[in-house]
Design a protein around this motif. Sequence first.
Motif, PDB file in Angstrom:
ATOM      1  N   SER A 248       0.820  -1.215   0.000  1.00 47.17           N
ATOM      2  CA  SER A 248       0.000   0.000   0.000  1.00 47.17           C
ATOM      3  C   SER A 248       0.854   1.264   0.000  1.00 47.17           C
ATOM      4  CB  SER A 248      -0.934   0.009   1.210  1.00 47.17           C
ATOM      5  OG  SER A 248      -0.214   0.193   2.422  1.00 47.17           O
ATOM      6  N   ALA A 249       2.074   1.173   0.513  1.00 46.19           N
ATOM      7  CA  ALA A 249       2.926   2.348   0.588  1.00 46.19           C
ATOM      8  C   ALA A 249       3.262   2.898  -0.801  1.00 46.19           C
ATOM      9  CB  ALA A 249       4.210   2.016   1.346  1.00 46.19           C
ATOM     10  N   ARG A 250       3.206   2.043  -1.828  1.00 41.22           N
ATOM     11  CA  ARG A 250       3.467   2.484  -3.197  1.00 41.22           C
ATOM     12  C   ARG A 250       2.269   2.198  -4.105  1.00 41.22           C
ATOM     13  NH1 ARG A 250       5.901  -2.368  -2.371  1.00 41.22           N
ATOM     14  NH2 ARG A 250       5.789  -3.928  -4.044  1.00 41.22           N
ATOM     15  N   THR A 251       1.114   1.886  -3.510  1.00 38.97           N
ATOM     16  CA  THR A 251      -0.129   1.589  -4.229  1.00 38.97           C
ATOM     17  C   THR A 251       0.068   0.450  -5.215  1.00 38.97           C
ATOM     18  OG1 THR A 251      -0.416   4.008  -4.162  1.00 38.97           O
ATOM     19  CG2 THR A 251      -2.164   2.735  -5.163  1.00 38.97           C
ATOM     20  N   ALA A 252       0.852  -0.550  -4.823  1.00 36.18           N
ATOM     21  CA  ALA A 252       1.038  -1.729  -5.665  1.00 36.18           C
ATOM     22  C   ALA A 252      -0.157  -2.662  -5.515  1.00 36.18           C
ATOM     23  CB  ALA A 252       2.326  -2.466  -5.288  1.00 36.18           C
ATOM     24  N   SER A 253      -0.433  -3.389  -6.577  1.00 34.77           N
ATOM     25  CA  SER A 253      -1.551  -4.329  -6.577  1.00 34.77           C
ATOM     26  C   SER A 253      -1.207  -5.563  -5.740  1.00 34.77           C
ATOM     27  CB  SER A 253      -1.857  -4.740  -8.016  1.00 34.77           C
ATOM     28  OG  SER A 253      -2.813  -5.767  -8.057  1.00 34.77           O
ATOM     29  N   VAL A 254      -2.231  -6.149  -5.113  1.00 32.70           N
ATOM     30  CA  VAL A 254      -2.038  -7.387  -4.358  1.00 32.70           C
ATOM     31  C   VAL A 254      -3.145  -8.377  -4.685  1.00 32.70           C
ATOM     32  CG1 VAL A 254      -0.820  -6.313  -2.418  1.00 32.70           C
ATOM     33  CG2 VAL A 254      -3.304  -6.542  -2.332  1.00 32.70           C
ATOM     34  N   SER A 255      -2.793  -9.643  -4.680  1.00 32.51           N
ATOM     35  CA  SER A 255      -3.750 -10.746  -4.635  1.00 32.51           C
ATOM     36  C   SER A 255      -3.418 -11.540  -3.388  1.00 32.51           C
ATOM     37  CB  SER A 255      -3.647 -11.642  -5.867  1.00 32.51           C
ATOM     38  OG  SER A 255      -4.061 -10.963  -7.035  1.00 32.51           O
ATOM     39  N   LEU A 256      -4.410 -11.771  -2.544  1.00 33.37           N
ATOM     40  CA  LEU A 256      -4.179 -12.450  -1.271  1.00 33.37           C
ATOM     41  C   LEU A 256      -5.147 -13.613  -1.133  1.00 33.37           C
ATOM     42  CD1 LEU A 256      -3.972  -9.320   1.080  1.00 33.37           C
ATOM     43  CD2 LEU A 256      -2.065 -10.535   0.007  1.00 33.37           C
ATOM     44  N   GLU A 257      -4.595 -14.819  -0.961  1.00 28.38           N
ATOM     45  CA  GLU A 257      -5.427 -15.988  -0.634  1.00 28.38           C
ATOM     46  C   GLU A 257      -5.034 -16.401   0.766  1.00 28.38           C
ATOM     47  OE1 GLU A 257      -6.395 -19.237   0.362  1.00 28.38           O
ATOM     48  OE2 GLU A 257      -5.647 -20.327  -1.386  1.00 28.38           O
ATOM     49  N   GLY A 463      -9.427 -13.287   1.825  1.00 32.46           N
ATOM     50  CA  GLY A 463      -8.498 -12.745   0.858  1.00 32.46           C
ATOM     51  C   GLY A 463      -9.068 -11.692  -0.062  1.00 32.46           C
ATOM     52  N   ILE A 464      -8.246 -11.322  -1.043  1.00 27.99           N
ATOM     53  CA  ILE A 464      -8.574 -10.296  -2.024  1.00 27.99           C
ATOM     54  C   ILE A 464      -8.239 -10.831  -3.402  1.00 27.99           C
ATOM     55  CG2 ILE A 464      -7.984  -7.998  -2.895  1.00 27.99           C
ATOM     56  CD1 ILE A 464      -7.307  -7.204  -0.050  1.00 27.99           C
ATOM     57  N   GLY A 465      -9.179 -10.734  -4.332  1.00 29.48           N
ATOM     58  CA  GLY A 465      -8.909 -11.126  -5.705  1.00 29.48           C
ATOM     59  C   GLY A 465      -9.201 -12.598  -5.951  1.00 29.48           C
ATOM     60  N   ARG A 466      -8.960 -13.007  -7.185  1.00 28.25           N
ATOM     61  CA  ARG A 466      -9.203 -14.383  -7.599  1.00 28.25           C
ATOM     62  C   ARG A 466      -8.008 -14.920  -8.380  1.00 28.25           C
ATOM     63  NH1 ARG A 466     -12.409 -13.754  -4.392  1.00 28.25           N
ATOM     64  NH2 ARG A 466     -14.650 -14.234  -4.342  1.00 28.25           N
ATOM     65  N   GLU A 467      -7.709 -16.182  -8.154  1.00 32.60           N
ATOM     66  CA  GLU A 467      -6.773 -16.917  -8.990  1.00 32.60           C
ATOM     67  C   GLU A 467      -7.583 -17.867  -9.870  1.00 32.60           C
ATOM     68  OE1 GLU A 467      -2.626 -17.161  -6.720  1.00 32.60           O
ATOM     69  OE2 GLU A 467      -4.186 -18.240  -5.624  1.00 32.60           O
ATOM     70  N   LEU A 468      -6.943 -18.403 -10.892  1.00 32.20           N
ATOM     71  CA  LEU A 468      -7.527 -19.339 -11.845  1.00 32.20           C
ATOM     72  C   LEU A 468      -8.591 -18.667 -12.725  1.00 32.20           C
ATOM     73  CD1 LEU A 468      -7.780 -22.584  -9.681  1.00 32.20           C
ATOM     74  CD2 LEU A 468      -5.986 -21.922 -11.286  1.00 32.20           C
ATOM     75  N   GLY A 469      -8.939 -19.368 -13.812  1.00 31.89           N
ATOM     76  CA  GLY A 469      -9.903 -18.856 -14.758  1.00 31.89           C
ATOM     77  C   GLY A 469      -9.425 -17.570 -15.414  1.00 31.89           C
ATOM     78  N   PRO A 470     -10.276 -16.928 -16.186  1.00 30.55           N
ATOM     79  CA  PRO A 470      -9.900 -15.644 -16.783  1.00 30.55           C
ATOM     80  C   PRO A 470      -9.626 -14.575 -15.734  1.00 30.55           C
ATOM     81  CG  PRO A 470     -12.249 -16.092 -17.077  1.00 30.55           C
ATOM     82  CD  PRO A 470     -11.641 -17.356 -16.571  1.00 30.55           C
TER      83      PRO A 470
END
Length: 487
Positions: A248-257, A463-470
């Motif tokens: 968040s300090a550099r507004t980078a994207s995250v995916s968290l499972e 978590g945040i976001g999705r893995e797998l699929g489109p």
Amino acid sequence: MQSFSQQLINQQFINNQWVPSAGTRLLDVMNPYREVRIAQVTAGDAADVDTAVKAAKQAQPAWQALGGSARAKYLDGFADALVAHRDSIITLSATNNGKPLAEAGIDLDDAIACYRYYAGQARALDARQGELVSVEMAGVEARTYHDPVGVVGLIAPWNFPLVTSAWKLAPALAAGCTAVLKPSEVTPLPERVLAEIALEIGLPAGVLNLLNGDGEGIGAPLSHHPDVDKISFTGSNRVGEAVMQAASARTASVSLELGGKSPILVMEDADPGQAADWVMAGIYFNAGQICSATSRLLVHEDVAEALYSALAERMDALTLGDPLAEGTDLGPLTSAKQRDAVQRYLDLAEQEGLTAVRDGKHCTLPEKGYFLAPTLYRDVPVESRLWQEEIFGPVLCGHSVGSEAEAVQLANDSVFGLAATVISGDPERAKRIGRQLKAGSIWYNSEQLVLPETGWGGFKRSGIGRELGPWGLSAYLEVKHVIGPAD
């Protein structure tokens, strides 16, 4: 494919070369069945991260410029190599992780399917570039492009090393990103194979960099690095929150499972014997070390006795032993640390006076290995820590319900929302109940089917976001619109 060799102990895979690590510590890699050290890997540090990120950043423009179809050939190459080295990889995974050969084989097949799927997605991506957007303004043209995020840091867990790394690496490479992959320091050997495959298939230098080390030495500096455009992390909530804060300090994207405490609902019209099979698969696979483990059993009071009886019979029939031996159902937990963490919950169950259908003392454990017997408690109060917290071991907690509405309410009464299973004699009813559950993946009348075509991720603190699929591919893409006068 090389075996783990002594001269590579203190080396990292950066820019398609094994190079000396800046770190000076070594980490023991254990065989959890024999309780012996089978290797040591370096505990890398921030200097290793910086070197790897620089290599990835330099390689990224050319990798993007190749286009999806060209990148797909390398993804197919990963799949082909995993197939070619199948037996040795399965043995390596079972030896380092402790899971039985059959489960290690399922993991490998899932990883292969993932690389194949994203090879197809990479090819399809080319066709999507420059698609016209329908706009109402006359004389204006708008086109959509999908650019890679850039350099990505991929932090994988120890419970499914080859699978979870494939879920991250395959879509990242398909999108045109370059990667720095951190395997778990507990199970680094299966993912080391990916570096060897990269050399075998001629993957361009810098596209995949693999760093061994722990969270302090590699994970933290990777999450904080200013040139890392995205972090994808699978693991505990505590570490996931630290990763998110760093990004968040550099507004980078995250995916968290992150964590899970998934329910499995058995309705009064379910067949107890069939239900028991699905319950067993949902909690005791990989010795319960599954983020989606359906560890909260909500069973209708009309079938509770029959279900508990069927479960006890199946638990008594399980074979605990050598992961490399045919016929082993449950191997050890992956580390002594994890075994001890689960044991603390079993001790707590005794303190709380929980009613055990099987308390883990009903069978003789192997003399060596980080084993715990499968455990089942019934009538567990919803206030119990065993009901509320993720245990990450072979521990199932049951609670009887008197109605469908009560089952749904208790299923959703959790800070987690990763997955759930519904078992009913009426498939339409099962699907209807599933639509009421707050979780990312809902199975009905089946075991846990994880498919490369369907998304993976959770609601709430899962978590945040999705893995797998489109959706997994989209996580590594930025959408760009080019707008101007129509030709």
